[in-house]
Design an enzyme around this catalytic site. Structure first.
Site, PDB file in Angstrom:
ATOM      1  N   VAL A   1     -49.075  15.211   1.305  1.00 43.19           N
ATOM      2  CA  VAL A   1     -49.087  16.039   0.090  1.00 43.19           C
ATOM      3  C   VAL A   1     -49.698  17.425   0.345  1.00 43.19           C
ATOM      4  O   VAL A   1     -49.602  18.315  -0.492  1.00 43.19           O
ATOM      5  CB  VAL A   1     -49.860  15.345  -1.069  1.00 43.19           C
ATOM      6  CG1 VAL A   1     -49.144  14.061  -1.474  1.00 43.19           C
ATOM      7  CG2 VAL A   1     -51.317  15.064  -0.698  1.00 43.19           C
TER       8      VAL A   1
ATOM      9  N   GLU B   1     -53.505  26.524  -8.610  1.00 42.10           N
ATOM     10  CA  GLU B   1     -54.592  25.737  -8.041  1.00 42.10           C
ATOM     11  C   GLU B   1     -55.438  26.554  -7.077  1.00 42.10           C
ATOM     12  O   GLU B   1     -54.930  27.428  -6.374  1.00 42.10           O
ATOM     13  CB  GLU B   1     -54.020  24.534  -7.273  1.00 42.10           C
ATOM     14  CG  GLU B   1     -53.312  23.554  -8.160  1.00 42.10           C
ATOM     15  CD  GLU B   1     -52.737  22.387  -7.376  1.00 42.10           C
ATOM     16  OE1 GLU B   1     -52.661  21.290  -7.946  1.00 42.10           O
ATOM     17  OE2 GLU B   1     -52.373  22.571  -6.202  1.00 42.10           O
TER      18      GLU B   1
ATOM     19  N   GLN C   1     -38.653  24.512   3.352  1.00 43.93           N
ATOM     20  CA  GLN C   1     -39.517  23.912   4.366  1.00 43.93           C
ATOM     21  C   GLN C   1     -38.747  23.348   5.559  1.00 43.93           C
ATOM     22  O   GLN C   1     -39.329  23.115   6.640  1.00 43.93           O
ATOM     23  CB  GLN C   1     -40.360  22.795   3.697  1.00 43.93           C
ATOM     24  CG  GLN C   1     -41.214  21.909   4.618  1.00 43.93           C
ATOM     25  CD  GLN C   1     -42.277  22.638   5.436  1.00 43.93           C
ATOM     26  OE1 GLN C   1     -42.710  22.153   6.472  1.00 43.93           O
ATOM     27  NE2 GLN C   1     -42.696  23.797   4.990  1.00 43.93           N
TER      28      GLN C   1
ATOM     29  N   GLY D   1     -41.888  15.643   0.452  1.00 45.22           N
ATOM     30  CA  GLY D   1     -41.386  16.301  -0.759  1.00 45.22           C
ATOM     31  C   GLY D   1     -42.092  15.854  -2.030  1.00 45.22           C
ATOM     32  O   GLY D   1     -42.217  16.608  -2.981  1.00 45.22           O
ATOM     33  N   GLY D   2     -42.562  14.612  -2.050  1.00 44.94           N
ATOM     34  CA  GLY D   2     -43.306  14.134  -3.223  1.00 44.94           C
ATOM     35  C   GLY D   2     -44.721  14.643  -3.121  1.00 44.94           C
ATOM     36  O   GLY D   2     -45.474  14.233  -2.258  1.00 44.94           O
ATOM     37  N   ASP D   3     -45.102  15.596  -3.959  1.00 43.85           N
ATOM     38  CA  ASP D   3     -46.435  16.167  -3.796  1.00 43.85           C
ATOM     39  C   ASP D   3     -47.105  16.516  -5.120  1.00 43.85           C
ATOM     40  O   ASP D   3     -48.016  17.328  -5.174  1.00 43.85           O
ATOM     41  CB  ASP D   3     -46.380  17.400  -2.888  1.00 43.85           C
ATOM     42  CG  ASP D   3     -45.503  18.485  -3.491  1.00 43.85           C
ATOM     43  OD1 ASP D   3     -44.919  18.261  -4.563  1.00 43.85           O
ATOM     44  OD2 ASP D   3     -45.418  19.558  -2.884  1.00 43.85           O
TER      45      ASP D   3
ATOM     46  N   LYS E   1     -57.696  28.352  -0.720  1.00 41.05           N
ATOM     47  CA  LYS E   1     -56.320  28.821  -0.896  1.00 41.05           C
ATOM     48  C   LYS E   1     -55.998  28.881  -2.373  1.00 41.05           C
ATOM     49  O   LYS E   1     -56.374  27.981  -3.130  1.00 41.05           O
ATOM     50  CB  LYS E   1     -55.342  27.889  -0.180  1.00 41.05           C
ATOM     51  CG  LYS E   1     -53.872  28.331  -0.338  1.00 41.05           C
ATOM     52  CD  LYS E   1     -52.940  27.645   0.646  1.00 41.05           C
ATOM     53  CE  LYS E   1     -52.451  26.302   0.165  1.00 41.05           C
ATOM     54  NZ  LYS E   1     -51.321  25.796   0.971  1.00 41.05           N
TER      55      LYS E   1
ATOM     56  N   LYS F   1     -43.444  13.219  -9.142  1.00 46.92           N
ATOM     57  CA  LYS F   1     -42.466  13.635  -8.129  1.00 46.92           C
ATOM     58  C   LYS F   1     -42.573  12.738  -6.903  1.00 46.92           C
ATOM     59  O   LYS F   1     -43.535  12.823  -6.144  1.00 46.92           O
ATOM     60  CB  LYS F   1     -42.732  15.098  -7.756  1.00 46.92           C
ATOM     61  CG  LYS F   1     -41.755  15.671  -6.726  1.00 46.92           C
ATOM     62  CD  LYS F   1     -41.735  17.192  -6.757  1.00 46.92           C
ATOM     63  CE  LYS F   1     -40.936  17.768  -5.601  1.00 46.92           C
ATOM     64  NZ  LYS F   1     -41.755  18.422  -4.590  1.00 46.92           N
TER      65      LYS F   1
ATOM     66  N   ARG G   1     -48.111  25.575   8.367  1.00 44.16           N
ATOM     67  CA  ARG G   1     -49.122  24.510   8.478  1.00 44.16           C
ATOM     68  C   ARG G   1     -48.604  23.176   7.959  1.00 44.16           C
ATOM     69  O   ARG G   1     -48.989  22.115   8.450  1.00 44.16           O
ATOM     70  CB  ARG G   1     -50.439  24.916   7.821  1.00 44.16           C
ATOM     71  CG  ARG G   1     -50.524  24.836   6.283  1.00 44.16           C
ATOM     72  CD  ARG G   1     -50.907  23.452   5.782  1.00 44.16           C
ATOM     73  NE  ARG G   1     -51.402  23.484   4.421  1.00 44.16           N
ATOM     74  CZ  ARG G   1     -50.882  22.787   3.408  1.00 44.16           C
ATOM     75  NH1 ARG G   1     -49.825  22.010   3.576  1.00 44.16           N
ATOM     76  NH2 ARG G   1     -51.441  22.852   2.213  1.00 44.16           N
TER      77      ARG G   1
ATOM     78  N   ASP H   1     -28.309  17.464   2.174  1.00 42.72           N
ATOM     79  CA  ASP H   1     -28.867  17.980   0.920  1.00 42.72           C
ATOM     80  C   ASP H   1     -27.825  17.748  -0.164  1.00 42.72           C
ATOM     81  O   ASP H   1     -26.616  17.803   0.131  1.00 42.72           O
ATOM     82  CB  ASP H   1     -29.172  19.480   1.043  1.00 42.72           C
ATOM     83  CG  ASP H   1     -30.097  19.971  -0.069  1.00 42.72           C
ATOM     84  OD1 ASP H   1     -31.267  20.275   0.215  1.00 42.72           O
ATOM     85  OD2 ASP H   1     -29.645  20.022  -1.244  1.00 42.72           O
TER      86      ASP H   1
END
Lengths: 350, 350
Positions: free
Chosen positions: B303, B66, B150, B235-237, B79, B241, B122, B171
């Protein structure tokens, strides 16, 4: 603790302006033009498999910054390019560019390169590739109208690929023509500086227009253009910027790169939406004829397309290994354990 | 003839992974998180003036590449980022990134930086900035569900900005939790490793979910979440997901970055198109309330948005001058006469 040395995966190859110029001289500019034409032809022949995302433009009062991505399914590439017509007045380049190749399967970048110089070469190589398929076979004389930054590159590519030997120069600014005379002096061309566009196109089988003013200009009018010539119109490349009188377009068979982009940016922005054009990739893959008669006027309405940059970056990548003309750039964070980015950062504390 | 040295304009500053890590340690990671939050807040407050182009994605079977551009009218940034979930199995990063700033008035690039490390910062700084405005004021305990790349950054940012001291880790892979225990050991947190998500959220005022599997997962179900907490769901991005059961979304007040993107990529992709959300920039500029009661469940459906990268690159640019932690990259061809690119090339022949 000392930071471990970055792994090989952490690096991508970077080609600076200096190394690009060295590479061009190491290969030889005409040899490189011929090589680029080969790569561009190869990619035009497999045109249909490319991801042809439209360029993403960010416009401002002063100019535009664009990202031009594409992919062939294995390799992804994009070019950053700006267009700021007023830059010239401040001693800056109107257009600067850089490009990148990445692997589609991992998303990892592999090559970053300056592309101001490389774009100048690929633009000329594209013109020569098109002229190779459309211009009269015995074309030896080219009118070069507009003697700015692109003009000498056009001359070199047209000689390397099509055998052009005689150049007839014209620019509204005589200083630009003098610059071309100086730069091409001693390179073996027969060059004539002309006082008018009419004089420049006398006896030319190829007419290249590459003027830079952002306006609807009329560099060529209909009565100036005789039958049988190939017009290589590459200066009109954004909305509001054209070089030819619409009557010339009506008399010509017009060939383009990617119609959705050319209808916005090219000479045919002056014509109705359904104005007939032939896509060059179809000529390359034998799906459409190129030149069909000696009297036909063929016209390449070139605006520059992402796939040509992709071809140029592929060529560069393939010639880089042996040349050694690159630096390694530590741009990818590559921890031993991909989940341990923070640990990598901690260990770098030293 | 010898090639003249490139002018100052020919260079842009480049921050390698190595220099980025040095800079983080020179500034101090928590100080840097606080600084980043300031820049992100500033840009969220002037959200409306940004050019919010959607990201340009090139999808393949293996992942996505992307380009995320934006501009505030003076500075342009973008980016490059990939997302390849299978990379981890091959010892590669799922996500790598680099970014660029350029001047809008000339189109000239000025800064190129690695952004794998900077994006990790960030992302955590954005979570902390949101929690600063939405979490209960006395929040000292955070559940950290998903202990991947992360997670430690989230802990550092939440302590620096919100005063979080107690961490409760979970986890599905205990090795990931052990990695966090190792990395945060000696940094002054009170850390508890938990056997289940239920155990992890006991007594936590902030619940951070940052799991990595690309699937519709249900890390949290409705009966697990008590009143008054702040959920930081990052985490859902991407499409397909998510981490939370939809019933949690119904009970919460949901805050997002940029609704058109979050409705495709975030937790709310599970909800109807008109599901009510609050944009964080409105909270920052006082146009919408943040937390309004002690019993309210606030939920940040994060996200990642281009403006946050822009803020991070701005922060980097401003901290670079004094640090000296950059290289000069010769990426812009800058001939003395902008029309004389060919002359510049010829003079480089040496």
């Amino acid at each position: 603790m000392t930071a471990p040395a970055p792994s090989e995966l952490a690096f991508i190859r970077f080609v600076s302006v200096e190394n690009m110029m060295k590479l061009i001289h190491q290969i030889g500019i005409e040899e490189m033009m011929t090589g680029l034409v080969g790569y561009i032809e190869e990619d035009f022949r497999r045109w249909e498999l490319f991801d042809k995302t439209p360029r993403v433009a960010s416009h401002s009062a002063e100019g535009v910054i664009e990202l031009m991505p594409t992919s062939d399914g294995e390799v992804y590439g994009f070019k950053y390019v700006n267009g700021h017509p007023k830059n010239t007045r401040e001693g800056l380049q109107t257009v600067t560019a850089f490009g990148l190749l990445a692997r589609v399967d991992t998303g990892y970048p592999v090559l970053l390169s300056e592309m101001t110089m490389l774009t100048a070469l690929r633009t000329a190589a594209t013109s020569a590739m098109v002229a190779k398929h459309l211009a009269p076979k015995d074309a030896r004389t080219m009118a070069l109208i507009g003697n700015g930054a692109q003009s000498e590159f056009q001359a070199m590519a047209m000689r390397a690929v099509c055998g052009v030997e005689h150049l007839r120069l014209y620019d509204i600014d005589r200083a630009a023509t003098d610059k071309v005379l100086r730069n091409l002096g001693g390179l073996g061309f027969d060059v004539t500086a002309c006082a008018t566009p009419e004089e420049a196109i006398e006896g030319a089988q190829i007419i290249t227009t590459c003027t830079a003013d952002k306006q609807y200009a009329t560099i060529l009018t209909d009565n100036m253009v005789g039958s049988g010539v190939h017009i290589n119109a590459i200066g009109g490349d954004c909305p509001g910027k054209t070089e030819l009188h619409p009557d010339i377009l009506k008399r010509s068979d017009v060939f383009v790169e990617f119609p959705p982009q050319t209808r916005i940016e090219g000479e045919i922005q002056q014509m109705p939406e359904d104005f007939a054009v032939t896509e060059m990739w179809q000529v390359l893959s034998g799906k459409a004829p190129g030149r069909t008669s000696e009297r036909q006027i063929t016209l390449f309405d070139g605006v520059g397309f992402a796939i040509e940059d992709f071809s140029a970056l592929r060529y560069l990548r393939d010639r880089l290994e042996d040349s050694g003309l690159y630096q390694n750039l530590d741009i990818i964070a590559d921890p031993d354990d991909p989940r341990d980015l923070f640990g990598m950062l901690q260990r770098a504390k030293g």
